[in-house]
Structures are given as structure tokens and as C-alpha cells.
Design a protein around this motif. Sequence first.
Motif, PDB file in Angstrom:
ATOM      1  N   THR A  38       0.837  -1.204   0.000  1.00 40.92           N
ATOM      2  CA  THR A  38       0.000   0.000   0.000  1.00 40.92           C
ATOM      3  C   THR A  38       0.868   1.249   0.000  1.00 40.92           C
ATOM      4  O   THR A  38       0.613   2.201  -0.762  1.00 40.92           O
ATOM      5  CB  THR A  38      -0.947  -0.001   1.211  1.00 40.92           C
ATOM      6  OG1 THR A  38      -1.748  -1.189   1.174  1.00 40.92           O
ATOM      7  CG2 THR A  38      -1.841   1.225   1.213  1.00 40.92           C
ATOM      8  N   ALA A  39       1.905   1.268   0.824  1.00 41.31           N
ATOM      9  CA  ALA A  39       2.805   2.424   0.872  1.00 41.31           C
ATOM     10  C   ALA A  39       3.494   2.623  -0.471  1.00 41.31           C
ATOM     11  O   ALA A  39       3.648   3.755  -0.943  1.00 41.31           O
ATOM     12  CB  ALA A  39       3.834   2.258   1.986  1.00 41.31           C
ATOM     13  N   ILE A  40       3.897   1.543  -1.123  1.00 40.30           N
ATOM     14  CA  ILE A  40       4.536   1.646  -2.431  1.00 40.30           C
ATOM     15  C   ILE A  40       3.546   2.206  -3.455  1.00 40.30           C
ATOM     16  O   ILE A  40       3.893   3.078  -4.253  1.00 40.30           O
ATOM     17  CB  ILE A  40       5.107   0.281  -2.881  1.00 40.30           C
ATOM     18  CG1 ILE A  40       6.316  -0.081  -2.009  1.00 40.30           C
ATOM     19  CG2 ILE A  40       5.488   0.300  -4.358  1.00 40.30           C
ATOM     20  CD1 ILE A  40       6.829  -1.498  -2.206  1.00 40.30           C
ATOM     21  N   GLY A  41       2.319   1.732  -3.421  1.00 41.44           N
ATOM     22  CA  GLY A  41       1.303   2.233  -4.334  1.00 41.44           C
ATOM     23  C   GLY A  41       1.047   3.717  -4.138  1.00 41.44           C
ATOM     24  O   GLY A  41       0.926   4.481  -5.107  1.00 41.44           O
TER      25      GLY A  41
ATOM     26  N   SER B 195       3.162 -10.497  -0.565  1.00 43.79           N
ATOM     27  CA  SER B 195       3.802 -10.893  -1.818  1.00 43.79           C
ATOM     28  C   SER B 195       2.875 -10.645  -3.003  1.00 43.79           C
ATOM     29  O   SER B 195       3.303 -10.135  -4.051  1.00 43.79           O
ATOM     30  CB  SER B 195       4.199 -12.365  -1.752  1.00 43.79           C
ATOM     31  OG  SER B 195       4.783 -12.771  -2.959  1.00 43.79           O
ATOM     32  N   ARG B 196       1.615 -10.995  -2.858  1.00 48.12           N
ATOM     33  CA  ARG B 196       0.645 -10.779  -3.938  1.00 48.12           C
ATOM     34  C   ARG B 196       0.514  -9.289  -4.260  1.00 48.12           C
ATOM     35  O   ARG B 196       0.498  -8.891  -5.421  1.00 48.12           O
ATOM     36  CB  ARG B 196      -0.715 -11.348  -3.560  1.00 48.12           C
ATOM     37  CG  ARG B 196      -1.761 -11.235  -4.664  1.00 48.12           C
ATOM     38  CD  ARG B 196      -3.106 -11.870  -4.296  1.00 48.12           C
ATOM     39  NE  ARG B 196      -2.957 -13.285  -4.033  1.00 48.12           N
ATOM     40  CZ  ARG B 196      -3.074 -13.849  -2.813  1.00 48.12           C
ATOM     41  NH1 ARG B 196      -3.328 -13.109  -1.760  1.00 48.12           N
ATOM     42  NH2 ARG B 196      -2.934 -15.144  -2.670  1.00 48.12           N
ATOM     43  N   GLY B 197       0.443  -8.453  -3.232  1.00 44.74           N
ATOM     44  CA  GLY B 197       0.338  -7.008  -3.451  1.00 44.74           C
ATOM     45  C   GLY B 197       1.536  -6.455  -4.198  1.00 44.74           C
ATOM     46  O   GLY B 197       1.400  -5.655  -5.126  1.00 44.74           O
ATOM     47  N   ILE B 198       2.719  -6.893  -3.817  1.00 43.22           N
ATOM     48  CA  ILE B 198       3.939  -6.439  -4.484  1.00 43.22           C
ATOM     49  C   ILE B 198       3.969  -6.936  -5.933  1.00 43.22           C
ATOM     50  O   ILE B 198       4.314  -6.186  -6.847  1.00 43.22           O
ATOM     51  CB  ILE B 198       5.186  -6.893  -3.697  1.00 43.22           C
ATOM     52  CG1 ILE B 198       5.265  -6.102  -2.374  1.00 43.22           C
ATOM     53  CG2 ILE B 198       6.458  -6.729  -4.520  1.00 43.22           C
ATOM     54  CD1 ILE B 198       6.255  -6.651  -1.384  1.00 43.22           C
ATOM     55  N   THR B 199       3.583  -8.179  -6.147  1.00 43.80           N
ATOM     56  CA  THR B 199       3.556  -8.730  -7.496  1.00 43.80           C
ATOM     57  C   THR B 199       2.574  -7.972  -8.383  1.00 43.80           C
ATOM     58  O   THR B 199       2.890  -7.647  -9.539  1.00 43.80           O
ATOM     59  CB  THR B 199       3.198 -10.231  -7.462  1.00 43.80           C
ATOM     60  OG1 THR B 199       4.202 -10.916  -6.721  1.00 43.80           O
ATOM     61  CG2 THR B 199       3.103 -10.811  -8.865  1.00 43.80           C
TER      62      THR B 199
ATOM     63  N   GLN C 144       1.944  -3.991 -12.910  1.00 41.17           N
ATOM     64  CA  GLN C 144       1.467  -2.692 -13.405  1.00 41.17           C
ATOM     65  C   GLN C 144       2.633  -1.827 -13.897  1.00 41.17           C
ATOM     66  O   GLN C 144       2.430  -0.712 -14.357  1.00 41.17           O
ATOM     67  CB  GLN C 144       0.715  -1.948 -12.318  1.00 41.17           C
ATOM     68  CG  GLN C 144      -0.587  -2.592 -11.910  1.00 41.17           C
ATOM     69  CD  GLN C 144      -1.213  -1.899 -10.711  1.00 41.17           C
ATOM     70  OE1 GLN C 144      -0.929  -0.748 -10.415  1.00 41.17           O
ATOM     71  NE2 GLN C 144      -2.074  -2.624 -10.018  1.00 41.17           N
ATOM     72  N   GLY C 145       3.859  -2.330 -13.748  1.00 42.16           N
ATOM     73  CA  GLY C 145       5.011  -1.616 -14.261  1.00 42.16           C
ATOM     74  C   GLY C 145       5.916  -0.985 -13.219  1.00 42.16           C
ATOM     75  O   GLY C 145       6.912  -0.361 -13.566  1.00 42.16           O
ATOM     76  N   LEU C 146       5.606  -1.140 -11.935  1.00 50.28           N
ATOM     77  CA  LEU C 146       6.481  -0.600 -10.901  1.00 50.28           C
ATOM     78  C   LEU C 146       7.721  -1.474 -10.768  1.00 50.28           C
ATOM     79  O   LEU C 146       7.635  -2.700 -10.899  1.00 50.28           O
ATOM     80  CB  LEU C 146       5.761  -0.518  -9.554  1.00 50.28           C
ATOM     81  CG  LEU C 146       4.841   0.681  -9.359  1.00 50.28           C
ATOM     82  CD1 LEU C 146       3.640   0.631 -10.268  1.00 50.28           C
ATOM     83  CD2 LEU C 146       4.390   0.729  -7.910  1.00 50.28           C
ATOM     84  N   CYS C 147       8.849  -0.861 -10.513  1.00 50.99           N
ATOM     85  CA  CYS C 147      10.124  -1.571 -10.356  1.00 50.99           C
ATOM     86  C   CYS C 147      10.346  -1.814  -8.869  1.00 50.99           C
ATOM     87  O   CYS C 147      10.769  -0.914  -8.139  1.00 50.99           O
ATOM     88  CB  CYS C 147      11.251  -0.738 -10.956  1.00 50.99           C
ATOM     89  SG  CYS C 147      11.018  -0.377 -12.704  1.00 50.99           S
TER      90      CYS C 147
END
Length: 181
Positions: free
Chosen positions: A62-65, A98-102, A107-110
Amino acid sequence: MAEKEYNLPPATFDKPVKLLIVVAPFYRDIADNLITGAKAEIEASGGTWDLVEVPGALEVPTAIGIANRLSNFDGFVALGCVIRGETTHYETVCNDSSRGITLLGLQGLCIGNGILTVENRAQAEVRADPAEMNKGAGAAAAALHLVALSRKWGAPRKGVGFLPDADELKIAGTPKDTPTA
């Protein structure tokens, strides 16, 4: 004989890279070691970093998003540690973080995923320690490699404005307004 892991050569950049390290410091000493490894890897590539802490591994995606929508980072390093306990909470946290990060990555995030999922504290300590397995550095290296790929494939096109070159434009069929012969 223990297996030797293969690591790609470090990614290189012609323009600076800025990564966001997002860490869940539930086990502070383990998190600190992961952070140390990640920072060193980013700095060795000539990159810079910012660091934010979140309450737990479930909050990392969530924080990464949020950071992706509201800031200007080239990539992200997800760090934390989940140690198996007596309940099924372990599976939920491991799978969902893991699913959230994947999903964000698709979606194109590195993103380099350095959230450790281990059976016990001893496994976590070895994996986090910069002098041992150094998984924080590994996660940063993964993010840096993805940024390098993104820059390689996301190079500006030769077209003008928003229009691609004619050879890039592919049209299927004939528009309805075009008279046919």
C-alpha cells in the motif's frame, strides 16, 4: 557442499536513480540489517534513496502504491520479516504482501521484494545480515535491474508529440467513414 547463488552484474545508469525503501520494522534488528544492505547496494550504483517505515508487511504494498501515485521514485525496495508463528496469520501475511507487491510489479512498478518469510529467527538473522546472505542488498539490486530495464524499453520514441512513427502505427480493418473502392 552448499549451493552458490548466481548474482547478475550490477545495473549501470547514465542518469541518477532514486529508490524508496519501504520497511516494516517489526523485528527491528533484522530490519536494520536489511536496510543497511539495501542502502549500500543503492549507493554503490550511484543512486539515492529515501526510507519510510510502515506498521507491518501487509502495509508495504500500500505504501509503495501511494508513493508511486504521489511521488517521483524510479523504483522501490520492499523490506521486512515474517517469522512463522503458531497461527495461520503467517500464511496470510506472506501471501498477501507478496501478492500485493507482485500486482504492483505487473502494473510496471520496479520493486525488489526483500520481505523475508522464514521459519525461525536464526534463518532471518542469516538472511538479513550484510556479511552473510545480505537479502536487503539483493532486493535493492533487483529493483535497480528493473529500473534499468524500464529505462531501456521506455526510451523516447522517434514520433512527434503523442503520435508514433508511421511504421509503429498498425490499423486493423478500414474505418467506417472511409469509402471503399
